[in-house]
Structures are given as C-alpha cells and as structure tokens.
Design a protein around this motif. Structure first.
Motif, mmCIF file in Angstrom:
data_model
loop_
_atom_site.group_PDB
_atom_site.id
_atom_site.type_symbol
_atom_site.label_atom_id
_atom_site.label_comp_id
_atom_site.label_asym_id
_atom_site.label_seq_id
_atom_site.Cartn_x
_atom_site.Cartn_y
_atom_site.Cartn_z
ATOM 1 N N SER A 173 0.737 -1.162 -0.187
ATOM 2 C CA SER A 173 0.050 0.117 -0.149
ATOM 3 C C SER A 173 1.019 1.681 0.101
ATOM 4 C CB SER A 173 -1.161 -0.028 0.829
ATOM 5 O OG SER A 173 -1.365 1.356 1.600
ATOM 6 N N GLU A 181 -5.177 10.341 -5.641
ATOM 7 C CA GLU A 181 -4.646 8.728 -5.085
ATOM 8 C C GLU A 181 -5.762 7.675 -5.762
ATOM 9 O OE1 GLU A 181 -7.040 6.649 -3.712
ATOM 10 O OE2 GLU A 181 -5.686 5.563 -1.828
ATOM 11 N N PRO A 182 -7.546 8.448 -5.907
ATOM 12 C CA PRO A 182 -8.729 7.290 -5.901
ATOM 13 C C PRO A 182 -8.548 6.456 -8.026
ATOM 14 C CG PRO A 182 -9.175 9.335 -4.944
ATOM 15 C CD PRO A 182 -7.856 9.198 -5.335
ATOM 16 N N ASN A 183 -7.824 7.955 -8.437
ATOM 17 C CA ASN A 183 -7.391 8.039 -10.636
ATOM 18 C C ASN A 183 -5.812 6.594 -10.354
ATOM 19 O OD1 ASN A 183 -9.658 9.177 -10.659
ATOM 20 N ND2 ASN A 183 -8.941 10.790 -10.223
ATOM 21 N N THR A 189 -5.491 3.357 -7.729
ATOM 22 C CA THR A 189 -6.906 2.150 -8.214
ATOM 23 C C THR A 189 -6.433 1.291 -8.906
ATOM 24 O OG1 THR A 189 -8.844 3.722 -7.626
ATOM 25 C CG2 THR A 189 -8.988 2.312 -8.156
ATOM 26 N N TYR A 238 -3.723 -0.771 -8.574
ATOM 27 C CA TYR A 238 -4.144 -1.972 -7.486
ATOM 28 C C TYR A 238 -5.148 -3.222 -8.313
ATOM 29 C CZ TYR A 238 -7.048 -4.267 -4.046
ATOM 30 O OH TYR A 238 -7.367 -5.227 -2.910
ATOM 31 N N TRP A 239 -5.665 -2.641 -9.099
ATOM 32 C CA TRP A 239 -6.260 -3.376 -10.145
ATOM 33 C C TRP A 239 -5.321 -4.414 -10.795
ATOM 34 C CZ3 TRP A 239 -10.369 0.847 -11.684
ATOM 35 C CH2 TRP A 239 -11.085 0.960 -10.830
ATOM 36 N N TYR A 293 -12.055 -4.935 -15.278
ATOM 37 C CA TYR A 293 -12.280 -3.389 -15.016
ATOM 38 C C TYR A 293 -11.947 -2.780 -16.357
ATOM 39 C CZ TYR A 293 -12.357 -4.696 -9.962
ATOM 40 O OH TYR A 293 -12.524 -5.164 -8.430
ATOM 41 N N LYS A 301 -10.823 6.642 -15.060
ATOM 42 C CA LYS A 301 -9.346 6.620 -14.019
ATOM 43 C C LYS A 301 -8.225 7.540 -14.418
ATOM 44 C CE LYS A 301 -11.446 4.470 -10.186
ATOM 45 N NZ LYS A 301 -11.715 5.415 -8.597
#
Lengths: 201, 201
Positions: free
Chosen positions: B10, B102-104, B107, B110-111, B121, B128
C-alpha cells in the motif's frame, strides 16, 4: 482582505461560507458557475490549476481545497482544538470526508438534484449509494458515544462532515434510520451564526 | 511507543513507513493483509471503523488516514513548515492527493498489478486513467517552477504525492512525458533515510 471564489449550491464552498460567517470575517464573494464551466477558464486555472471551487484569496495569496481552507481559517480559533492528537483527529475526519464520504454522497446529489440526470447515471449511482451508506454508518456509530466528531466540541471536522450529510437526501439517501446523525444536525444548526447552504449570510 | 498497522504494497502505508524512517522513530509493524480482508475483521474495525490501513497507535491512541498520520508525526519537525499559510498549502496538496490523485492513480495500480484483474475493470480504467493524467498534469505544471510542492523544501506534501506517483507505471500510466515529475522523483529519493516501497527499513 478576503475573497472567496464560490458556487452557492456546492457543499465544499458552503463549508467555507459557514466558517467565515461564524468567525465574523468579512469577505468578497465571487460567483463561479461551475455548470457554466467557469472553474475551467484560463483565468480561473491560474488561480487553481485543479479547476475546482472553493478558492480563498487572503492578502493576494490563494488557497484551494475546502478542508485546507477550513484549517487555515480555524487555526488559533475555537473551531480547532489545540492538542496535537486532537488536531490530527480533526484531520482524520476531514480526510475521511474527502475520500470515503464526499465522492459517494456529494456526487449522487450533483447527479440527481443539480444536473437532474438520475437516469443517465443509474448504474454508477448503485455503487455510490452503497459506499455512501457505509460512510454514514461510520458516522452514526461514532455519534453513539460522541456529541461532536472530535474533543466533544464543535470543530471544523463537524463543518466538513455536515456540509454534504445534511443534504444527502437530495442525492436520494434515506436518513430515516440515522437518528444519531439527525440529532447531531440539530447540534450543528444551533451553533452561533449558523447559516444554511445556498446562503452567503 | 509506536505501532503501525501496515500493508507493505500500500502506498498509503508506505507514506507513514517512509516518514517514520526519516524521523528515526522505532515502531512495531503489524501486518494487515487487506487481500485477505484482515482490515475488515471485528477486531480491526474496533481500531478503525472505516476498515482501512494504515493505522498508527501511539501511547494507546489510534489514528487513521495516512495524511492525518503524516501531519501528526511531522508537527514540530523539519518535514512541516512553521508558517500558517505554508502549512495550509501542505494540506491543500494532501487533500488534492486524496481526492484528485490517489483514487485515480492508486486504484488502477491495485486493479492491474495487485489484483491482476485488468480485464475485469477495463471500462472503469478508462475514466480513472483520464482523471489520473489530469492530476499528473497539475503536478507537472507546478514542478516547472518549484523543486518541491511547498516552501521549496521536502515536506510531507512530497511524501504524500510521491507514494503513488512513483509507482503509477504499475497501473499502466506512461510517465515518459512527465520530465519534471521524474526529476522530482530523484530529489525525493536523494533525501536522507529514504526507503523504497515494500520495505520497512
């Protein structure tokens, strides 16, 4: 000398208007109609390259991000505790708000009540609602044993979380099962110099 | 006495490990395997009801949200400027990181690289990536006239932004056009007691 680049229906802008009013700080309000893409003009992007409202201007210095503006205004006031751990808890809740809460609770309100495009976003709304209710559950649980989010006093963490929670129904959230949150709404709304969203005074 | 509830891959956890190392603070690392849902157990939810890592424990007090933890640790150190406006700018960039970046950028990583589920995804990845490149553009532009994000010095704003930017390629972002960002990577990596992601020392 304070100027606020502001869009009245925005909860993020409302946070700043509410605190400015509670601090009795006079300011000039500059309306930025984001529906008319006024936050994406070359002039506005010089002020905030990320193209978002609110932006505060104080003595010719610009500051973006609603919760950073709240922090800047609240420092050395009763709206921010002095203890280092309590200050970090205020930030913890403000980062929770921007990461886990606002994208899931403000966005449905924007799609449903501001753009009036509920059908267009039907699929995305399902995921947003699920994550939004999870954020509301975290808040409800915290309020079982706390009157406010940090240090048992009204702080900018409450302002940050109140802004979009109290209008969550405009994004089709049903708050009827959230009695602790609704009690907390009343505590926030009874604070001195409270103003409602859509109002600048 | 410090404890860190930590997941090595992370970037949010890495921010805290990097700063702890640079502050020479000793701590106990508790591994929370989020892929094994260890951040959603009843025991972990008592520590962080929002079910996310990292969580810092200091003298039996818990704190969640990576950037709130950075702030807590950096207060009164060289990693946070003393000036009120510069402190607010640090927060501005940290809220930008959690909301627009961070969300873009985290993620997709992560995927693609952690779940290895790129095909599943595919559609979401398009949106994203677009928003992620927009965030990278804002950073690149800022670094044209700044060596670091705030006050011309290495601060927790750099740590917060570096964590996921320097591994954006693991989410299929192409950084070849971002020369200012890559120069800034080298400045961050040359700081005393720098450690790489996936390392705890």
């Amino acid at each position: 000398m304070y100027k606020l680049y502001d869009f009245l229906p925005s909860g993020n802008c409302y946070k700043v208007r509410l605190l400015l009013n509670q601090l009795a700080i006079e300011y000039t309000r500059i309306n930025i109609d984001i529906l008319n893409k006024e936050s994406r003009t070359p002039e506005f992007l010089k002020i905030n390259p990320n193209g978002r409202t609110p932006v505060l201007c104080h003595d010719d210095k610009y500051l973006a991000e609603s919760n950073a503006i709240l922090w800047y205004l609240a420092t050395h006031t009763r709206f921010l505790p002095k203890d280092q751990y309590e200050q970090a808890q205020v930030l913890q809740w403000m980062f929770f708000e921007q990461y886990s809460h606002e994208p899931n609770i403000a966005t449905p309100r924007y799609w449903v009540s501001i753009l009036k495009a509920e059908n267009e976003y039907k699929e995305q709304l399902k995921d947003k609602m699920k994550a939004g209710y999870a954020a509301l559950d975290v808040m409800e649980q915290h309020l079982v044993s706390n009157d406010f989010f940090v240090a048992n006093q009204y702080t900018i963490a409450d302002i940050a979380l109140y802004a979009y929670t109290h209008v969550a129904d405009e994004g089709d959230f049903d708050l009827s099962g959230y009695s602790r949150i609704k009690d907390w709404f009343r505590r926030v709304e009874s604070q001195d110099h409270y103003i409602s969203i859509n109002k600048s005074k």
